[in-house]
Design a protein around this motif. Structure first.
Motif, mmCIF file in Angstrom:
data_model
loop_
_atom_site.group_PDB
_atom_site.id
_atom_site.type_symbol
_atom_site.label_atom_id
_atom_site.label_comp_id
_atom_site.label_asym_id
_atom_site.label_seq_id
_atom_site.Cartn_x
_atom_site.Cartn_y
_atom_site.Cartn_z
ATOM 1 N N HIS A 302 0.731 -18.027 -24.185
ATOM 2 C CA HIS A 302 1.148 -16.628 -24.050
ATOM 3 C C HIS A 302 1.102 -16.155 -22.603
ATOM 4 O O HIS A 302 1.238 -14.955 -22.335
ATOM 5 N N GLY A 303 0.898 -17.077 -21.674
ATOM 6 C CA GLY A 303 0.953 -16.720 -20.267
ATOM 7 C C GLY A 303 -0.253 -15.968 -19.759
ATOM 8 O O GLY A 303 -0.160 -15.275 -18.735
ATOM 9 N N PHE A 304 -1.400 -16.104 -20.457
ATOM 10 C CA PHE A 304 -2.632 -15.442 -20.002
ATOM 11 C C PHE A 304 -2.355 -13.985 -19.653
ATOM 12 O O PHE A 304 -2.476 -13.564 -18.513
ATOM 13 N N THR A 305 -1.971 -13.221 -20.663
ATOM 14 C CA THR A 305 -1.522 -11.845 -20.417
ATOM 15 C C THR A 305 -2.595 -10.976 -19.786
ATOM 16 O O THR A 305 -2.297 -9.942 -19.187
ATOM 17 N N GLU A 306 -3.876 -11.392 -19.911
ATOM 18 C CA GLU A 306 -4.919 -10.574 -19.282
ATOM 19 C C GLU A 306 -5.003 -10.822 -17.788
ATOM 20 O O GLU A 306 -5.641 -10.060 -17.059
ATOM 21 N N ALA A 307 -4.370 -11.933 -17.308
ATOM 22 C CA ALA A 307 -4.442 -12.266 -15.883
ATOM 23 C C ALA A 307 -3.327 -11.555 -15.133
ATOM 24 O O ALA A 307 -2.375 -12.146 -14.666
ATOM 25 N N ILE A 308 -3.431 -10.248 -15.055
ATOM 26 C CA ILE A 308 -2.390 -9.438 -14.426
ATOM 27 C C ILE A 308 -2.563 -9.485 -12.906
ATOM 28 O O ILE A 308 -3.627 -9.153 -12.389
ATOM 29 N N PRO A 309 -1.532 -9.897 -12.168
ATOM 30 C CA PRO A 309 -1.644 -9.923 -10.709
ATOM 31 C C PRO A 309 -1.621 -8.526 -10.125
ATOM 32 O O PRO A 309 -1.386 -7.544 -10.830
ATOM 33 N N LEU A 310 -1.859 -8.425 -8.830
ATOM 34 C CA LEU A 310 -1.787 -7.142 -8.152
ATOM 35 C C LEU A 310 -0.389 -6.556 -8.275
ATOM 36 O O LEU A 310 0.587 -7.276 -8.455
ATOM 37 N N PRO A 311 -0.257 -5.244 -8.191
ATOM 38 C CA PRO A 311 1.068 -4.622 -8.313
ATOM 39 C C PRO A 311 2.050 -5.218 -7.316
ATOM 40 O O PRO A 311 1.744 -5.393 -6.140
ATOM 41 N N GLU A 312 3.244 -5.510 -7.816
ATOM 42 C CA GLU A 312 4.264 -6.122 -6.979
ATOM 43 C C GLU A 312 5.300 -5.087 -6.556
ATOM 44 O O GLU A 312 5.529 -4.103 -7.261
ATOM 45 N N PRO A 313 5.945 -5.306 -5.437
ATOM 46 C CA PRO A 313 7.032 -4.420 -5.032
ATOM 47 C C PRO A 313 8.240 -4.642 -5.921
ATOM 48 O O PRO A 313 8.359 -5.693 -6.555
ATOM 49 N N PRO A 314 9.145 -3.682 -6.008
ATOM 50 C CA PRO A 314 10.351 -3.890 -6.798
ATOM 51 C C PRO A 314 11.187 -5.013 -6.202
ATOM 52 O O PRO A 314 11.082 -5.333 -5.026
ATOM 53 N N PRO A 315 12.047 -5.647 -7.008
ATOM 54 C CA PRO A 315 12.838 -6.786 -6.531
ATOM 55 C C PRO A 315 13.652 -6.495 -5.281
ATOM 56 O O PRO A 315 13.904 -7.390 -4.485
ATOM 57 N N THR A 316 14.042 -5.263 -5.081
ATOM 58 C CA THR A 316 14.863 -4.950 -3.911
ATOM 59 C C THR A 316 14.145 -5.251 -2.605
ATOM 60 O O THR A 316 14.768 -5.576 -1.608
ATOM 61 N N ASN A 317 12.817 -5.167 -2.581
ATOM 62 C CA ASN A 317 12.064 -5.490 -1.369
ATOM 63 C C ASN A 317 12.225 -6.965 -1.008
ATOM 64 O O ASN A 317 12.426 -7.323 0.146
ATOM 65 N N VAL A 318 12.100 -7.816 -2.015
ATOM 66 C CA VAL A 318 12.256 -9.254 -1.775
ATOM 67 C C VAL A 318 13.677 -9.552 -1.314
ATOM 68 O O VAL A 318 13.910 -10.334 -0.400
ATOM 69 N N GLN A 319 14.646 -8.896 -1.950
ATOM 70 C CA GLN A 319 16.035 -9.111 -1.543
ATOM 71 C C GLN A 319 16.229 -8.722 -0.085
ATOM 72 O O GLN A 319 16.890 -9.423 0.680
ATOM 73 N N ARG A 320 15.654 -7.587 0.307
ATOM 74 C CA ARG A 320 15.843 -7.119 1.672
ATOM 75 C C ARG A 320 15.183 -8.068 2.678
ATOM 76 O O ARG A 320 15.732 -8.363 3.732
ATOM 77 N N LEU A 321 14.000 -8.550 2.347
ATOM 78 C CA LEU A 321 13.283 -9.444 3.253
ATOM 79 C C LEU A 321 14.042 -10.736 3.477
ATOM 80 O O LEU A 321 14.070 -11.286 4.573
ATOM 81 N N PHE A 322 14.657 -11.243 2.396
ATOM 82 C CA PHE A 322 15.372 -12.506 2.512
ATOM 83 C C PHE A 322 16.791 -12.324 3.009
ATOM 84 O O PHE A 322 17.425 -13.286 3.441
ATOM 85 N N GLY A 323 17.328 -11.112 2.882
ATOM 86 C CA GLY A 323 18.734 -10.939 3.224
ATOM 87 C C GLY A 323 19.631 -11.649 2.241
ATOM 88 O O GLY A 323 20.688 -12.140 2.588
ATOM 89 N N ILE A 324 19.191 -11.712 0.965
ATOM 90 C CA ILE A 324 19.958 -12.387 -0.069
ATOM 91 C C ILE A 324 20.163 -11.413 -1.220
ATOM 92 O O ILE A 324 19.537 -10.362 -1.292
ATOM 93 N N ARG A 325 20.994 -11.780 -2.126
ATOM 94 C CA ARG A 325 21.254 -10.916 -3.269
ATOM 95 C C ARG A 325 21.083 -11.708 -4.559
ATOM 96 O O ARG A 325 21.202 -12.923 -4.577
ATOM 97 N N ARG A 326 20.776 -10.990 -5.613
ATOM 98 C CA ARG A 326 20.677 -11.641 -6.917
ATOM 99 C C ARG A 326 22.064 -11.831 -7.489
ATOM 100 O O ARG A 326 22.961 -11.015 -7.302
ATOM 101 N N ARG A 327 22.228 -12.966 -8.165
ATOM 102 C CA ARG A 327 23.521 -13.209 -8.794
ATOM 103 C C ARG A 327 23.754 -12.199 -9.906
ATOM 104 O O ARG A 327 22.856 -11.875 -10.677
ATOM 105 N N THR A 328 24.955 -11.721 -10.013
ATOM 106 C CA THR A 328 25.308 -10.799 -11.077
ATOM 107 C C THR A 328 25.624 -11.597 -12.333
ATOM 108 O O THR A 328 26.447 -12.512 -12.298
#
Length: 332
Positions: A302-328
């Motif tokens: 079940h993916g160890f649902t209690e092992a919640i990582p720290l809050p993550e930024p929205p996907p747009t942050n990662v896209q901006r950092l990489f200068g890439i886009r998600r496939r539609t």
């Protein structure tokens, strides 16, 4: 941290470059998983000191191309992933540090983190960011040939930044982890090593000790004929080789010794029950172990649902950092 890359036409080959150093099971599987991910406009370059391994990675389409010269492989990289044995890590930091461009993010896949972090801090220039990583995969035999794009799906992937690590660099690594469909788990390097000592180092040490014990004397001729799947599972030592096993164990020696002492105490307790012929006590010990293993397998599924990582930024942050886009998705 500078912005990595820019929005561009993938055909122009001007998107973010990820260089994977070490194209064994983990390195090749990372390349395959990134190629299959929802991240587009990536250029994946591979490097391995073994030409046959590099050729196999290209043939498997895990990387777009390989570069035989390490410095050429990493000098234009936005992200460098070191998927090599621990014993090679320090030399790689020392060699490639001077040529890495400002803002480059370096990560690794070693299962010992405190020592790797010390080397990275010592040897990488201040304009390069290091974020430790450790994919917790269920890898069997087969090495590079067993690599697949699904190796990291629904698995935990330890991410071990320091308190002063650039948040943007952490987001980049988290973006890669999520792109290969793994779940990031944030740990301090020392905490990680204390846990891995019992989940990885100690089982391998015990496997080697069991083989050594069984292989002593003339009885091995008969033992090897009776050894089945139980013995096979209990003595599996992976595919890293003796030097890699020794390096990993020594790098985490303090933690391994503490867990080894605890294990020895458990063995002593089991030995007492055996000598006493205590059926009820042995049944209770086995029952507890079976229950604990069953619960672990359920939680892992079940993916160890209690092992919640720290809050993550929205996907747009990662896209901006990489200068890439998600496939539609098709049809949208």
């Amino acid at each position: 941290m500078t912005t990595v890359g820019r929005q561009s036409n993938p055909a122009e080959g001007t998107g973010a470059q990820i260089t994977i150093v070490g194209l064994g099971l983990i390195g090749t599987a990372l390349g395959l998983a990134l190629k299959a991910s929802n991240l587009s406009n990536l250029r994946i370059v591979g490097h391995d000191k073994e030409p046959d391994v590099s050729s196999a990675a290209v043939k498997a389409k895990a990387v777009g191309r390989t570069e035989w010269h390490l410095l050429r492989a990493v000098e234009k990289a936005d992200v460098v992933v070191l998927a090599v044995p621990l014993a090679e890590m320090r030399g790689l930091f020392e060699a490639m540090g001077p040529v890495l461009k400002p803002g480059c993010v370096v990560t690794d896949t070693a299962n010992t983190k405190a020592m790797v972090v010390r080397w990275a801090t010592e040897l990488l220039p201040a304009h390069v960011h290091f974020v430790g990583g450790d994919p917790i995969v269920q890898a069997g035999a087969g090495g590079q040939r067993a690599a697949s794009a699904s190796l990291f799906q629904h698995t935990m992937y330890a991410v071990t930044p320091l308190p002063d690590t650039s948040p943007d660099a952490v987001r980049v690594v988290v973006g890669l982890v999520e792109a290969v469909q793994a779940q990031p788990l944030f740990l301090e390097p020392a905490e990680h090593d204390g846990l891995v000592a019992v989940t990885a180092n100690l089982p391998l040490l015990l496997a080697a000790a069991l083989l050594t014990t069984a292989g002593q004397g003339e009885t091995w001729r008969e033992i090897r004929r009776l050894a089945g799947s139980t013995f096979d599972t209990a003595t599996h030592l992976g595919s890293g080789g003796a030097d890699a096993l020794a390096s990993a164990t020594l790098a985490n020696a303090g933690n391994v010794v503490r867990w080894l002492d605890a294990y020895a105490a458990q063995l002593a307790a089991w030995r007492e029950r055996l000598l006493a012929g205590d059926q009820a006590a042995l049944s209770a010990l086995y029952g507890s172990a079976l229950e604990a293993r069953a619960q672990w397998l359920v939680e892992r599924g079940h993916g160890f649902t209690e092992a919640i990582p720290l809050p993550e930024p929205p996907p747009t942050n990662v896209q901006r950092l990489f200068g890439i886009r998600r496939r539609t998705p098709k049809g949208s």
